[in-house]
Design a protein around this motif. Sequence first.
Motif, PDB file in Angstrom:
ATOM      1  N   THR A   1      34.704  25.804  38.291  1.00 20.00           N
ATOM      2  CA  THR A   1      34.985  27.083  38.912  1.00 20.00           C
ATOM      3  C   THR A   1      35.310  27.509  40.613  1.00 20.00           C
ATOM      4  O   THR A   1      35.324  27.109  40.975  1.00 20.00           O
ATOM      5  CB  THR A   1      34.162  28.482  38.867  1.00 20.00           C
ATOM      6  N   SER A   2      37.220  27.891  40.492  1.00 19.39           N
ATOM      7  CA  SER A   2      37.800  28.033  41.326  1.00 19.39           C
ATOM      8  C   SER A   2      38.659  29.733  41.123  1.00 19.39           C
ATOM      9  O   SER A   2      37.923  29.637  40.689  1.00 19.39           O
ATOM     10  CB  SER A   2      38.201  27.300  41.964  1.00 19.39           C
ATOM     11  N   ARG A   3      39.399  30.484  42.542  1.00 23.48           N
ATOM     12  CA  ARG A   3      39.742  31.607  42.278  1.00 23.48           C
ATOM     13  C   ARG A   3      40.628  31.317  41.498  1.00 23.48           C
ATOM     14  O   ARG A   3      41.073  32.377  41.050  1.00 23.48           O
ATOM     15  CB  ARG A   3      40.398  31.786  44.035  1.00 23.48           C
ATOM     16  N   ASP A   4      41.626  30.507  41.138  1.00 29.13           N
ATOM     17  CA  ASP A   4      42.624  29.802  40.423  1.00 29.13           C
ATOM     18  C   ASP A   4      41.656  30.672  38.578  1.00 29.13           C
ATOM     19  O   ASP A   4      42.503  29.948  37.766  1.00 29.13           O
ATOM     20  CB  ASP A   4      42.854  28.803  40.528  1.00 29.13           C
ATOM     21  N   GLY A   5      40.553  30.066  38.189  1.00 28.96           N
ATOM     22  CA  GLY A   5      39.568  30.451  36.701  1.00 28.96           C
ATOM     23  C   GLY A   5      38.714  28.702  36.977  1.00 28.96           C
ATOM     24  O   GLY A   5      38.385  28.679  37.417  1.00 28.96           O
ATOM     25  N   VAL A   6      38.678  28.325  35.388  1.00 31.98           N
ATOM     26  CA  VAL A   6      37.721  27.424  35.552  1.00 31.98           C
ATOM     27  C   VAL A   6      38.963  26.355  34.685  1.00 31.98           C
ATOM     28  O   VAL A   6      39.765  26.503  34.333  1.00 31.98           O
ATOM     29  CB  VAL A   6      36.593  28.209  34.550  1.00 31.98           C
ATOM     30  N   LYS A   7      38.881  25.028  35.715  1.00 32.26           N
ATOM     31  CA  LYS A   7      38.877  23.848  35.344  1.00 32.26           C
ATOM     32  C   LYS A   7      38.387  23.236  34.202  1.00 32.26           C
ATOM     33  O   LYS A   7      36.563  23.163  34.481  1.00 32.26           O
ATOM     34  CB  LYS A   7      39.436  22.914  36.743  1.00 32.26           C
ATOM     35  N   ALA A   8      38.957  21.822  33.103  1.00 29.84           N
ATOM     36  CA  ALA A   8      37.959  21.345  32.755  1.00 29.84           C
ATOM     37  C   ALA A   8      38.503  20.285  32.985  1.00 29.84           C
ATOM     38  O   ALA A   8      39.415  19.548  33.065  1.00 29.84           O
ATOM     39  CB  ALA A   8      37.898  22.048  30.870  1.00 29.84           C
ATOM     40  N   LEU A   9      37.151  19.693  33.327  1.00 30.93           N
ATOM     41  CA  LEU A   9      37.970  17.241  33.605  1.00 30.93           C
ATOM     42  C   LEU A   9      37.085  16.597  32.404  1.00 30.93           C
ATOM     43  O   LEU A   9      35.945  17.162  32.295  1.00 30.93           O
ATOM     44  CB  LEU A   9      36.860  17.543  35.226  1.00 30.93           C
TER      45      LEU A   9
END
Length: 226
Positions: free
Chosen positions: A79-87
């Motif tokens: 989770t970052s300020r730009d939203g949630v990243k899926a790795l």
Amino acid sequence: MSHADIASADVPVIAIDGPGGSGKGTLSTRLAEHLGWHFLDSGALYRLTALAVMKNSVPVDDEAALGALAARLDIRFETSRDGVKALLDGEDVSDRLRGEAVGVVASKIAATPAVRAALVKRQRQFRRLPGLVADGRDMGTVIFPDADLKIFLTASAEIRAQRRHKQLKEKGESVNLSRLFREIKARDLRDQSRSIAPLKAAEDAVIIDSTDLSIEQVLTKVIDMI
Ligand code: DC
């Protein structure tokens, strides 16, 4: 029951289930933001598994291989300020995850008992204080049967196809509306008729039909219930 299970039972859960395009994704994210709770997008786990299946060229009818793959998946959410990243295997696959092709494979492999079993623990690990909003198909029936509030959000297949069409268009994917409608109906049938954890409302779920409601109206309804 393990120590961890007892502790997690004290963490409140709101389960939001329903078919794709009913608006449950937006409702769940907005609700989690509103409450300051964690959020589980269980569909993303099935989609990540589908991507891994495609990447490793595993046949969708090879149950043992699918189960083994699901059990050893290297997946993470950041989770970052730009939203949630899926790795997946350390690679950011967020953009590829929502595509129609991945959704179709996800729906197929989701009918495999070994895949569902491999993902149960991963999903329950999201249950952390101060609380969890869980979005999926079987959150209230299988994964969190003791959820404090269960919502089953539906909408007509026509309106769901239109919403999905708009979403895909905004992302630059051009899909024919009538084809999307047929695919949604086929996916509904597959999700509802599978023998394991089929898409259905829990007996104690509140059913909301969002066909004629805006997401704001649904959100207000649910916040009132809480
Ligand atoms: O919600 P979604 O479209 O991202 O889900 C993709 C597929 O994953 C859906 O067709 C069915 C499956 N799924 C499931 O079987 N159980 C869940 N809890 C979530 C998704």
